[in-house]
Design a protein around this motif. Sequence first.
Motif, PDB file in Angstrom:
ATOM      1  N   GLY A 104     -49.515 -26.654  46.986  1.00 34.41           N
ATOM      2  CA  GLY A 104     -48.912 -25.567  46.332  1.00 34.41           C
ATOM      3  C   GLY A 104     -49.602 -24.185  46.173  1.00 34.41           C
ATOM      4  O   GLY A 104     -50.153 -23.969  47.361  1.00 34.41           O
TER       5      GLY A 104
ATOM      6  N   VAL B 286     -55.899 -26.950  38.865  1.00 36.49           N
ATOM      7  CA  VAL B 286     -54.354 -27.346  38.849  1.00 36.49           C
ATOM      8  C   VAL B 286     -54.045 -28.537  39.596  1.00 36.49           C
ATOM      9  O   VAL B 286     -54.392 -28.514  40.981  1.00 36.49           O
ATOM     10  CB  VAL B 286     -53.459 -26.086  39.084  1.00 36.49           C
ATOM     11  CG1 VAL B 286     -52.146 -26.347  39.394  1.00 36.49           C
ATOM     12  CG2 VAL B 286     -53.647 -24.802  38.442  1.00 36.49           C
ATOM     13  N   LEU B 287     -53.329 -29.378  39.178  1.00 33.74           N
ATOM     14  CA  LEU B 287     -52.778 -30.407  40.035  1.00 33.74           C
ATOM     15  C   LEU B 287     -51.361 -30.315  40.314  1.00 33.74           C
ATOM     16  O   LEU B 287     -50.568 -30.498  39.295  1.00 33.74           O
ATOM     17  CB  LEU B 287     -52.867 -31.701  39.263  1.00 33.74           C
ATOM     18  CG  LEU B 287     -54.348 -32.453  39.000  1.00 33.74           C
ATOM     19  CD1 LEU B 287     -54.191 -33.556  38.375  1.00 33.74           C
ATOM     20  CD2 LEU B 287     -54.933 -32.583  40.671  1.00 33.74           C
ATOM     21  N   PRO B 288     -50.804 -29.896  41.464  1.00 43.26           N
ATOM     22  CA  PRO B 288     -49.547 -29.708  41.784  1.00 43.26           C
ATOM     23  C   PRO B 288     -48.485 -30.959  41.518  1.00 43.26           C
ATOM     24  O   PRO B 288     -49.064 -32.095  41.812  1.00 43.26           O
ATOM     25  CB  PRO B 288     -49.362 -29.326  43.381  1.00 43.26           C
ATOM     26  CG  PRO B 288     -50.801 -28.880  43.860  1.00 43.26           C
ATOM     27  CD  PRO B 288     -51.457 -29.714  42.708  1.00 43.26           C
ATOM     28  N   ALA B 289     -47.413 -30.773  41.167  1.00 42.30           N
ATOM     29  CA  ALA B 289     -46.534 -31.655  40.867  1.00 42.30           C
ATOM     30  C   ALA B 289     -46.063 -32.328  42.316  1.00 42.30           C
ATOM     31  O   ALA B 289     -45.805 -31.676  43.182  1.00 42.30           O
ATOM     32  CB  ALA B 289     -45.252 -31.336  40.199  1.00 42.30           C
ATOM     33  N   PRO B 290     -45.996 -33.815  42.215  1.00 40.42           N
ATOM     34  CA  PRO B 290     -45.776 -34.354  43.595  1.00 40.42           C
ATOM     35  C   PRO B 290     -44.307 -34.370  43.961  1.00 40.42           C
ATOM     36  O   PRO B 290     -43.474 -34.305  43.056  1.00 40.42           O
ATOM     37  CB  PRO B 290     -46.150 -35.746  43.362  1.00 40.42           C
ATOM     38  CG  PRO B 290     -45.860 -36.160  41.940  1.00 40.42           C
ATOM     39  CD  PRO B 290     -46.412 -34.760  41.311  1.00 40.42           C
ATOM     40  N   GLU B 291     -43.936 -34.099  45.166  1.00 39.94           N
ATOM     41  CA  GLU B 291     -42.615 -34.169  45.565  1.00 39.94           C
ATOM     42  C   GLU B 291     -42.295 -35.414  45.929  1.00 39.94           C
ATOM     43  O   GLU B 291     -42.866 -36.485  46.529  1.00 39.94           O
ATOM     44  CB  GLU B 291     -42.476 -33.252  46.903  1.00 39.94           C
ATOM     45  CG  GLU B 291     -41.110 -33.064  47.430  1.00 39.94           C
ATOM     46  CD  GLU B 291     -40.991 -32.349  48.846  1.00 39.94           C
ATOM     47  OE1 GLU B 291     -40.047 -32.309  49.532  1.00 39.94           O
ATOM     48  OE2 GLU B 291     -42.109 -31.726  48.953  1.00 39.94           O
ATOM     49  N   GLU B 292     -40.799 -35.713  45.314  1.00 40.48           N
ATOM     50  CA  GLU B 292     -40.296 -37.114  45.748  1.00 40.48           C
ATOM     51  C   GLU B 292     -39.945 -37.147  47.185  1.00 40.48           C
ATOM     52  O   GLU B 292     -39.218 -36.461  47.693  1.00 40.48           O
ATOM     53  CB  GLU B 292     -39.163 -37.356  44.814  1.00 40.48           C
ATOM     54  CG  GLU B 292     -39.572 -37.480  43.428  1.00 40.48           C
ATOM     55  CD  GLU B 292     -40.497 -38.304  43.067  1.00 40.48           C
ATOM     56  OE1 GLU B 292     -40.110 -39.565  43.582  1.00 40.48           O
ATOM     57  OE2 GLU B 292     -41.454 -38.215  42.090  1.00 40.48           O
TER      58      GLU B 292
END
Length: 380
Positions: free
Chosen positions: A52, A85-91
């Motif tokens: 990110g 911060v932990l970026p949201a995973p992409e599907e």
Amino acid sequence: MLHWERATVTGSRSSWRGVDRLQVEIERDGRGADASVEAETVSAIAYPELTGTPALGESVLLNTNALRRGLGTGGDALVVARLDVLPAPEEIAGHMVKARYTPMQTMVDAIDDPEGEHYATMQGAEDLGGMPVLVADLHSSLPALVAGIRAERHSAKIVYVHTDGASLPAAYSRSTARLREAGLLASVISAGQSFGGDLEAVTVHSALLGAKHVVGGDIAVVIQGPGNLGTGTGWGFSGMQAAEHLHAAAALGGAPVATLRVSNADPRDRHRGLSHHSATTYGRATLAPVHLPILARSDHRYNAFHASVREQVKSSIIKPSRARGTEHVLAEIDAKGLRDALEEMPVRLSTMGRSLGEDPEAFRYAALAGRCAAGLIPPR
């Protein structure tokens, strides 16, 4: 070993698609850095696909190997993680993993993955139908290759295949990003362990088939990314990968074209005239017949230097290949209009720190290869 250091993001620098360049201040607290050195501000690169985009004031963890060694290509610090911060995973639909078994391995949707939208097309793709495949060992050749193609076939649909011989992130190349933005590349396909292209492929073979059958390209250009590794030994350079790219093109029914690495300005004898990298890759390692573009003797620019290159090609590439039963094609190409085409490129031409004005032959021979390949495009 990795050189770990912590830093705080203090600003942004010029970025491009797939790359965020940041200004960071390295923390000097004795944990992962040399506490005896005062704080410093450096340039760092983050790949949004992996981490990110770090925000102003965020704490980040850096890999500073290249920075501390003073390397040219790759001399920025690299953001490995954002500490707060932990970026949201992409599907991701498929199961393709790149940079496998490294701490930064990433999931991608590959064109040859059974869960991907192009899988049915790729299942039926077996042949390139004579599509030219233009191969080079130096990433700095890319703009010149494009210039040569467009000088011969202005509307040609060009697909760049980024291999895993050097920079794994395809996004690292600013030249590629600018050529893509200018509409001079129809698509970028990252093959093997490289990642971050418009499309992803498991191998160079499937990338080439994707260039033809998924993108609908007229021509494919295959080169490693920035960061060519050379050792001064006969076989220890990452550009050796070019031989296998030519083999892939031949195996799939393409028209392989090899870009000669030539210089009249390199201070190293082994790279002056015809580089020993080209002599080894195409003369000793390439086992399929390829086109070898050189300046035509009828061209008014032809002089003693070009005559010498011609003789080097004949003695170090053509003769060894004949001993292996492989007949390369020495293609004489006119350079008319190529200098103008090179100067019109929307990116700065630079190879080993030398510009077009400082090392014109390096770019001229790449443009000759581009023109040669464009002339081999089959009629639709």
